[in-house]
Design an enzyme around this catalytic site. Structure first.
Site, PDB file in Angstrom:
ATOM      1  CB  SER A 213     -45.561  19.396 -21.250  1.00 50.24           C
ATOM      2  OG  SER A 213     -44.395  20.167 -21.378  1.00 50.24           O
ATOM      3  CG  ASN A 214     -43.896  23.334 -18.241  1.00 51.60           C
ATOM      4  OD1 ASN A 214     -43.423  24.082 -19.086  1.00 51.60           O
ATOM      5  ND2 ASN A 214     -43.166  22.421 -17.609  1.00 51.60           N
ATOM      6  NE  ARG A 215     -51.110  27.638 -19.598  1.00 51.97           N
ATOM      7  CZ  ARG A 215     -52.099  27.314 -20.430  1.00 51.97           C
ATOM      8  NH1 ARG A 215     -51.911  27.393 -21.728  1.00 51.97           N
ATOM      9  NH2 ARG A 215     -53.246  26.889 -19.955  1.00 51.97           N
ATOM     10  CB  SER A 216     -41.679  26.315 -20.469  1.00 52.20           C
ATOM     11  OG  SER A 216     -40.439  26.730 -20.977  1.00 52.20           O
TER      12      SER A 216
END
Ligand SMILES: Cc1cc2nc3c(=O)[nH]c(=O)nc-3n(C[C@H](O)[C@H](O)[C@H](O)COP(=O)(O)O)c2cc1C
Length: 407
Positions: A213-216
């Protein structure tokens, strides 16, 4: 523009253990731009002093209407006529009974009877008082008379046991009031429009317990959904799992992967007037998600996960675009404007919101943001560093101005 801005709000405080929480509701309404005046029942002054409300609001507090020194001034009528929105918080069983029967034996109840403004009732009492048929009959009568009644919360009561009758949290009360006001106001800038907002970072499964995933955080998308709802739109928020509260009046759809997000957006795109793609969509996903949890091999060999591109949602939707206004987001760590400009043309979006996520206070996770708005053939606009809600409003105001120009 906030729906509370410059609104004349009268808060009627009656005498219960939750009377002090009216202060917190009032603070939030004032923060949003409302001018608040308070009318208290005599019993409410046993719990919190009028001085506290007077100091907080910077306005005189009405308790006793028979002691005014101004011969030209009838207190309850002046306050009733000034009022644009009336909120009873907390509303005791006694106050509810009086209002249901049109009693007006003090300044608070006389003001309630004398005003033509929309009235909102936030009951708070012991669970047995709430369940009592007399209270239920009185609440039904208030609804029949056109007043708006918020359901109380269930939880630990001051009496030490749990039950239905608790005052909801001040933030929930303000969110509910805001949504009620929106429903009563027909001509808001996005009234009649279906707005679809995506939020959060997609999760691409590696195995049943792990994902890429990512840091959003989803905060920007949730702020856009809230701002769109507050501007009158019918809003659907498609989000990956987050811990954020769902904005009041917004329909929520939860997805995980980019593929699920694409399916969810595609299914709604033809009936959407405005799509805001604030989700951070993974560019890659594992080619094969393992069916079972991947174990460490005995020989400690490196693990290689082969990745493949995920579908590009905006590019996939571009050929289906008819009258939809599409807003894209570009989070970049370098060459912000060049990359954003490329995205603007290649993805056929009407407005691109460019975020330099390498800067402090900008982009992922925080509560503030600073963005550059790009539109085809128009000069770019750089917003100041401000709350994500304020940025969301600026984005939507730009869309509304653009839509007006198009028609
Ligand atoms: C400590 C205490 C807490 C009370 N809490 C509540 C309450 O939460 N809700 C309620 O309806 N009445 C509550 N009451 C009872 C009301 O104060 C009482 O019915 C009073 O007549 C209400 O007057 P008002 O509606 O004019 O303010 C409480 C009374 C006391 C002494």
């Amino acid at each position: 523009m906030d729906i509370w801005n410059e609104r004349h709000v009268t808060v009627v405080v009656s005498g219960g253990i939750a009377s002090y929480k009216a202060l917190l509701v009032i603070r939030q309404l004032m923060k949003r731009g409302a001018t608040v005046r308070v009318a208290m029942t005599a019993h409410a002054t046993e719990f919190v002093t009028p001085l506290t409300f007077q100091t907080l609001t910077g306005q005189p507090v009405v308790v006793d209407e028979f002691t005014t020194s101004d011969p030209h001034h009838v207190v309850h009528v002046a306050l009733a006529d000034w009022t644009e929105t009336l909120v009873m918080v907390p509303a005791t069983a006694n106050l509810i009974a009086k209002v249901a029967n049109g009693l007006a034996d003090d300044a608070a109840t006389t003001t309630i009877l004398a005003t033509t403004a929309p009235k909102f009732v936030i009951p708070a009492m012991n669970s047995h008082m709430y369940a009592n048929p007399a209270t239920q009959r009185n609440l039904d009568q208030l609804t029949t008379d056109g007043l708006h009644v918020m359901a109380p919360a269930t939880g630990l009561l001051a009496e030490g046991y749990a039950g239905r009758g608790r005052l909801p949290e001040p933030a929930e009360i303000v969110a509910w009031l805001t949504d009620q006001l929106i429903q009563l106001t027909p001509a808001l800038p996005l009234s009649g429009q279906n707005v679809l907002v995506t939020a959060g970072g997609t999760r691409e499964a590696i195995d049943p317990v792990r994902y890429i995933s990512n840091r959003s955080s989803g905060k920007m998308g949730y702020a856009v959904a809230q701002a769109a709802r507050e501007m009158g739109a019918t809003v659907t928020l498609i989000s990956t799992p987050t811990h954020l509260p769902v904005p009041a009046g917004v329909q929520m759809v939860t997805v995980n992967s980019a593929a699920e997000l694409l399916t969810a957006v595609s299914a709604r795109f033809s009936t959407t007037d405005l799509l805001v793609m604030a989700a951070a969509v993974s560019d890659y996903r594992p080619v094969n998600a393992a069916d079972e949890k991947i174990k460490k091999p005995a020989n400690h060999a490196n693990l290689t996960i082969e990745l493949t591109e995920t579908p590009d949602i905006l590019k996939t939707l571009a050929p289906q675009k008819t009258t939809q206004y599409v807003v894209g987001f570009a989070a970049e760590t370098q060459h912000l404007l060049a990359n954003a400009q490329r995205k603007l043309t290649s993805k056929k979006v009407d407005l691109l919101v460019a975020n330099d996520v390498s800067k402090a206070g900008v982009g992922f996770n925080g509560d503030t943001n600073q963005v550059t708005l790009l539109r085809p053939g128009q000069d770019s606009v750089k917003t100041p560093l401000q709350s994500k809600l304020a940025v969301a409003r600026t984005i939507l105001e730009t869309v509304v101005a653009d839509q007006a120009w198009r028609h």
